[in-house]
Design an enzyme around this catalytic site. Structure first.
Site, PDB file in Angstrom:
ATOM      1  N   ASP A 130     -13.809   6.945  -1.286  1.00 25.06           N
ATOM      2  CA  ASP A 130     -12.825   6.823  -0.208  1.00 25.06           C
ATOM      3  C   ASP A 130     -12.028   8.112  -0.006  1.00 25.06           C
ATOM      4  O   ASP A 130     -11.713   8.480   1.125  1.00 25.06           O
ATOM      5  CB  ASP A 130     -11.885   5.671  -0.567  1.00 25.06           C
ATOM      6  CG  ASP A 130     -10.860   5.409   0.500  1.00 25.06           C
ATOM      7  OD1 ASP A 130     -11.200   5.522   1.679  1.00 25.06           O
ATOM      8  OD2 ASP A 130      -9.708   5.080   0.148  1.00 25.06           O
ATOM      9  N   ASP A 131     -11.713   8.808  -1.095  1.00 27.63           N
ATOM     10  CA  ASP A 131     -10.880  10.007  -0.987  1.00 27.63           C
ATOM     11  C   ASP A 131     -11.657  11.181  -0.424  1.00 27.63           C
ATOM     12  O   ASP A 131     -11.097  12.022   0.275  1.00 27.63           O
ATOM     13  CB  ASP A 131     -10.304  10.363  -2.356  1.00 27.63           C
ATOM     14  CG  ASP A 131      -9.519   9.197  -2.901  1.00 27.63           C
ATOM     15  OD1 ASP A 131      -8.447   8.914  -2.371  1.00 27.63           O
ATOM     16  OD2 ASP A 131     -10.027   8.524  -3.824  1.00 27.63           O
ATOM     17  N   LYS A 179      -6.014  -1.268  -2.188  1.00 29.05           N
ATOM     18  CA  LYS A 179      -7.131  -1.032  -1.255  1.00 29.05           C
ATOM     19  C   LYS A 179      -7.800  -2.361  -0.898  1.00 29.05           C
ATOM     20  O   LYS A 179      -8.196  -2.583   0.243  1.00 29.05           O
ATOM     21  CB  LYS A 179      -8.159  -0.084  -1.870  1.00 29.05           C
ATOM     22  CG  LYS A 179      -7.641   1.317  -2.125  1.00 29.05           C
ATOM     23  CD  LYS A 179      -7.661   2.180  -0.875  1.00 29.05           C
ATOM     24  CE  LYS A 179      -6.914   3.489  -1.095  1.00 29.05           C
ATOM     25  NZ  LYS A 179      -6.857   4.346   0.090  1.00 29.05           N
ATOM     26  N   ASN A 202      -4.447   7.803   7.625  1.00 31.74           N
ATOM     27  CA  ASN A 202      -4.781   7.232   6.320  1.00 31.74           C
ATOM     28  C   ASN A 202      -6.172   6.616   6.365  1.00 31.74           C
ATOM     29  O   ASN A 202      -6.555   5.993   7.361  1.00 31.74           O
ATOM     30  CB  ASN A 202      -3.732   6.169   5.961  1.00 31.74           C
ATOM     31  CG  ASN A 202      -3.859   5.717   4.524  1.00 31.74           C
ATOM     32  OD1 ASN A 202      -4.794   5.002   4.181  1.00 31.74           O
ATOM     33  ND2 ASN A 202      -2.938   6.142   3.682  1.00 31.74           N
ATOM     34  N   GLU A 222     -12.389   5.162  -6.025  1.00 30.07           N
ATOM     35  CA  GLU A 222     -11.036   5.481  -5.545  1.00 30.07           C
ATOM     36  C   GLU A 222     -10.245   6.269  -6.577  1.00 30.07           C
ATOM     37  O   GLU A 222     -10.181   5.896  -7.749  1.00 30.07           O
ATOM     38  CB  GLU A 222     -10.295   4.167  -5.236  1.00 30.07           C
ATOM     39  CG  GLU A 222      -8.946   4.355  -4.562  1.00 30.07           C
ATOM     40  CD  GLU A 222      -9.060   4.887  -3.130  1.00 30.07           C
ATOM     41  OE1 GLU A 222      -9.941   4.423  -2.390  1.00 30.07           O
ATOM     42  OE2 GLU A 222      -8.270   5.768  -2.770  1.00 30.07           O
ATOM     43  N   ASP A 223      -9.638   7.340  -6.122  1.00 28.48           N
ATOM     44  CA  ASP A 223      -8.646   8.074  -6.908  1.00 28.48           C
ATOM     45  C   ASP A 223      -9.135   8.537  -8.284  1.00 28.48           C
ATOM     46  O   ASP A 223      -8.428   8.395  -9.295  1.00 28.48           O
ATOM     47  CB  ASP A 223      -7.334   7.271  -6.994  1.00 28.48           C
ATOM     48  CG  ASP A 223      -6.589   7.290  -5.650  1.00 28.48           C
ATOM     49  OD1 ASP A 223      -7.123   7.864  -4.677  1.00 28.48           O
ATOM     50  OD2 ASP A 223      -5.489   6.721  -5.571  1.00 28.48           O
ATOM     51  N   ASN A 276      -0.065  11.821  -0.290  1.00 29.19           N
ATOM     52  CA  ASN A 276       0.615  10.542  -0.476  1.00 29.19           C
ATOM     53  C   ASN A 276       1.246  10.447  -1.858  1.00 29.19           C
ATOM     54  O   ASN A 276       0.753  11.078  -2.794  1.00 29.19           O
ATOM     55  CB  ASN A 276      -0.407   9.406  -0.324  1.00 29.19           C
ATOM     56  CG  ASN A 276      -0.971   9.345   1.076  1.00 29.19           C
ATOM     57  OD1 ASN A 276      -0.239   9.413   2.051  1.00 29.19           O
ATOM     58  ND2 ASN A 276      -2.282   9.211   1.173  1.00 29.19           N
ATOM     59  N   ARG A 324      -6.352  10.217 -10.754  1.00 24.33           N
ATOM     60  CA  ARG A 324      -5.625  10.936  -9.693  1.00 24.33           C
ATOM     61  C   ARG A 324      -5.140   9.906  -8.686  1.00 24.33           C
ATOM     62  O   ARG A 324      -5.731   9.709  -7.632  1.00 24.33           O
ATOM     63  CB  ARG A 324      -6.562  11.954  -9.019  1.00 24.33           C
ATOM     64  CG  ARG A 324      -5.839  12.977  -8.160  1.00 24.33           C
ATOM     65  CD  ARG A 324      -6.346  12.966  -6.708  1.00 24.33           C
ATOM     66  NE  ARG A 324      -5.944  11.760  -6.008  1.00 24.33           N
ATOM     67  CZ  ARG A 324      -6.331  11.442  -4.777  1.00 24.33           C
ATOM     68  NH1 ARG A 324      -7.142  12.193  -4.109  1.00 24.33           N
ATOM     69  NH2 ARG A 324      -5.923  10.317  -4.200  1.00 24.33           N
ATOM     70  N   TYR A 351       0.884  -1.162   0.000  1.00 24.70           N
ATOM     71  CA  TYR A 351       0.000   0.000   0.000  1.00 24.70           C
ATOM     72  C   TYR A 351       0.922   1.212   0.000  1.00 24.70           C
ATOM     73  O   TYR A 351       2.102   1.104  -0.378  1.00 24.70           O
ATOM     74  CB  TYR A 351      -0.872  -0.148   1.264  1.00 24.70           C
ATOM     75  CG  TYR A 351      -1.990   0.840   1.431  1.00 24.70           C
ATOM     76  CD1 TYR A 351      -2.954   1.014   0.457  1.00 24.70           C
ATOM     77  CD2 TYR A 351      -2.096   1.574   2.612  1.00 24.70           C
ATOM     78  CE1 TYR A 351      -3.990   1.920   0.641  1.00 24.70           C
ATOM     79  CE2 TYR A 351      -3.132   2.476   2.807  1.00 24.70           C
ATOM     80  CZ  TYR A 351      -4.066   2.652   1.810  1.00 24.70           C
ATOM     81  OH  TYR A 351      -5.082   3.545   1.989  1.00 24.70           O
TER      82      TYR A 351
HETATM   83  O1  LIG Z   1      -4.251   5.447  -0.766  1.00 23.47           O
HETATM   84  C1  LIG Z   1      -3.897   6.104   0.243  1.00 23.47           C
HETATM   85  O2  LIG Z   1      -2.892   5.852   0.888  1.00 23.47           O
HETATM   86  C2  LIG Z   1      -4.788   7.204   0.728  1.00 23.47           C
HETATM   87  C3  LIG Z   1      -5.595   7.706  -0.376  1.00 23.47           C
HETATM   88  O3  LIG Z   1      -6.698   7.271  -0.619  1.00 23.47           O
HETATM   89  C4  LIG Z   1      -4.982   8.662  -1.310  1.00 23.47           C
HETATM   90  O4  LIG Z   1      -3.947   9.258  -1.029  1.00 23.47           O
HETATM   91  O5  LIG Z   1      -5.557   8.798  -2.399  1.00 23.47           O
HETATM   92 MG   LIG Z   2      -7.166   7.443  -2.671  1.00 27.61          MG
END
Ligand SMILES: O=C([O-])CC(=O)C(=O)O
Ligand SMILES: [Mg+2]
Length: 547
Positions: free
Chosen positions: A271-272, A175, A459, A246-247, A414, A157, A104
């Site tokens: 999640d973000d 994840k 996190n 996610e992202d 991150n 992203r 991760y």
């Molecule tokens: O993935 C991770 O460590 C935390 C997160 O969701 C990000 O930075 O987008």
């Molecule tokens: Mg993320």
């Protein structure tokens, strides 16, 4: 003619036995722990020793120890996951603190950057623009029926690393591993990469790039593909399947979340936006408890550096936390300040502000320098999530330290290379007074002969697993902001004085699984007021206990 002996006489060649294929299946492979070899046609395909599972885990740990550096370790671990799932997850659950940074953040960031040389066996499902109209069929190709959580990225992203196109699969897979480390059965997890192109020129020029070689699709077709994915997931795995976004880049992240959150019965979160928000608010709540002179959450002033999804989500959730404590919403909003790429978010900029920022526009003068903004706002908390490394300069940290006995400073971006400042800088420049946490963990900092800090891991990995567990067990049809706030509060309350003493405002990573179960239990209780329903479903929680 001379006799040619037994070789010539063994003419009809027997067919290959059935066992070999089972050894190639990561879900059934057991390595040297494989029993009943005779009956399954496996004799001779494995060395003769039959060992306990634990020996296989030890073997895997040894092999990991032979790897040189984090990225080699990542490769070794993913190879293990795709050959022997059981050993992989046993190792991950027994050694989470050591393995999480390898699978991760921060290593997964490097993995995404180098994914072209990495891809081995299927880690999930890729859905590309070219699959439009056929996504149902793709979902049918996934071999497991009991999926409960689909982790979906479009790769635009990835962490603070920007557009990584189809290489984003690394993050969906990462994840999923965190969920599994927290007790979710691996077969319940489906990583998905949506590929509608990339605007990353380096990837487009790279002959080893694994995704579609075209610019990102900004048309309606993108939305239609997402719709098809959501419908196909629900059809194949059931309408309660959690859709974890996610992202995504902000342009789609807020829009997509709003759209599916308000769709009837789609169980979804981003999640973000929501996970990072909850972990941030949890950190603020815990930090206020940690203040040596005592503190009051309702008296904090928070300056968010960066006005992307993480900080806007956190700002909204912090307002909810204050209103729950009796503060009027308008007053709560006055305690929250945003600072984006153009400076402080203030009313005079209203005509250029997006809908998400507008509710936080303050009646104040424009300010483009962070340290000057700190001087005028006098925040007690500074949260960075702008992926601008080094933005928390010595001057910034010193300003925060002049205003506060114990400034609360979070560098959330991150991986580590994107953090707004390092742990060492935060402690050095605040003379050891800062309460510091970061999105990717920094190693402990020896500040003086008497004092070593072990700063916390701010996190969302502390949030999305319990949220999913609580959602599944309670059968919730919507994952509400209240659930995220409850999770944040439960997480904050789990941090004790021993942790505060080393500067931590989160539990240690080796407690991530037990923390997930405890936070899930609190979140579930708050969510489900129907006792009978809870009792009927709570047996399901057993299924999520660590093997
Ligand atoms: O993935 C991770 O460590 C935390 C997160 O969701 C990000 O930075 O987008
Ligand atoms: Mg993320």
């Amino acid at each position: 003619m001379a006799d040619r002996g037994p070789v010539a006489r063994a003419a009809p060649r027997p067919p290959c036995g059935p066992g070999y294929a089972t050894l190639r299946d990561a879900g059934t492979y057991r390595g040297l722990a494989t029993v009943d070899r005779e009956g399954r046609g496996l004799r001779g395909l494995l060395p003769p020793n039959v060992v306990e599972d634990d020996v296989e885990v030890r073997r895997a740990r040894e092999a990991l120890g032979q790897c040189d550096g984090a990225f080699e370790s990542y490769k070794q671990l993913v190879a293990l996951q795709t050959t022997d799932e059981r050993t992989f997850y046993k190792l991950l659950r027994s050694d989470t603190e050591r393995l999480l940074p390898l699978l991760y953040t921060p290593t997964v960031g490097e993995a995404c950057l180098r994914f072209g040389t990495l891809i081995q066996r299927p880690m999930g499902v890729w859905v590309s623009s070219d699959d439009a109209g056929n996504v149902r069929e793709l979902m049918r190709n996934w071999p497991r029926d009991d999926v409960k959580i689909a982790v979906i990225t479009d790769g635009e992203r990835i962490l603070g690393l920007g557009d990584q196109g189809a290489n984003g699969m690394g993050i969906s897979a990462g994840k999923s591993m965190v969920y599994a480390a927290c007790g979710v059965p691996p077969s319940a997890l489906l990583p998905i990469q949506i590929d509608t192109g990339t605007n990353n020129k380096t990837l487009l020029d790279d002959p080893l790039y694994i995704g579609l070689k075209r610019e990102r699709d900004r048309s309606q077709a993108y939305d239609a593909l997402l719709d098809e994915v959501v419908v196909s997931i629900r059809e194949r795995f059931g309408p309660n399947t959690i859709i974890h976004w996610e992202d995504f880049a902000p342009r789609n992240a807020f829009r997509v979340l709003k759209k599916y959150y308000s769709a009837p019965d789609v169980v979804t979160y981003n999640d973000d936006i929501q996970g990072t928000a909850a972990v941030t608010v949890s950190g603020i709540l815990a930090s206020v408890r940690a203040l040596e002179r005592g503190g009051d959450v309702t008296q904090q002033r928070v300056l968010f550096f960066g006005a992307g999804q993480a900080n806007i989500g956190a700002a909204e959730l912090f307002v909810l936390a204050l209103t729950k404590r009796g503060v009027a919403e308008a007053d709560a909003r006055k305690r929250v300040w945003l600072f984006d790429s153009k400076g402080l978010v203030v009313r005079s900029r209203a005509s250029q502000l997006s809908d998400d920022k507008l509710p936080f526009a303050q009646d104040a003068r424009e300010e483009t320098d962070l340290a000057s903004a700190i001087e005028s706002i006098k925040p007690t908390v500074l949260v960075g999530a702008a992926a601008v490394p080094g933005a928390f300069t010595q001057k910034v940290v010193k300003s925060m330290s002049k205003l506060n006995d114990q400034p609360i400073i979070f560098a959330l971006s991150n991986p580590t290379s994107k953090a707004e400042c390092t742990a060492e800088q935060a402690y050095a420049w605040s003379n050891g007074r800062a309460i510091f946490a970061s999105g990717t963990r920094f190693p402990p900092v020896r500040f003086s002969a008497e004092k070593t800090f072990a700063p916390g891991f701010a996190n969302n990995a502390f949030i999305f697993p319990p949220i999913a567990l609580a959602t599944i067990v309670s059968g919730a049809k919507q994952v509400t902001p209240d659930m995220f706030l409850t999770a944040a509060e439960a997480l904050a309350e789990s941090v004790d004085a021993n942790l505060f003493a080393v500067g931590a405002v989160y539990p240690p990573v080796d407690r991530i699984a037990s923390s997930a179960v405890a936070v899930a239990a609190r979140t579930r209780q708050d969510q489900d007021h129907d006792d009978r329903a809870v009792r009927a479903r709570s047996r399901a929680l057993d299924r999520f206990s660590i093997a």
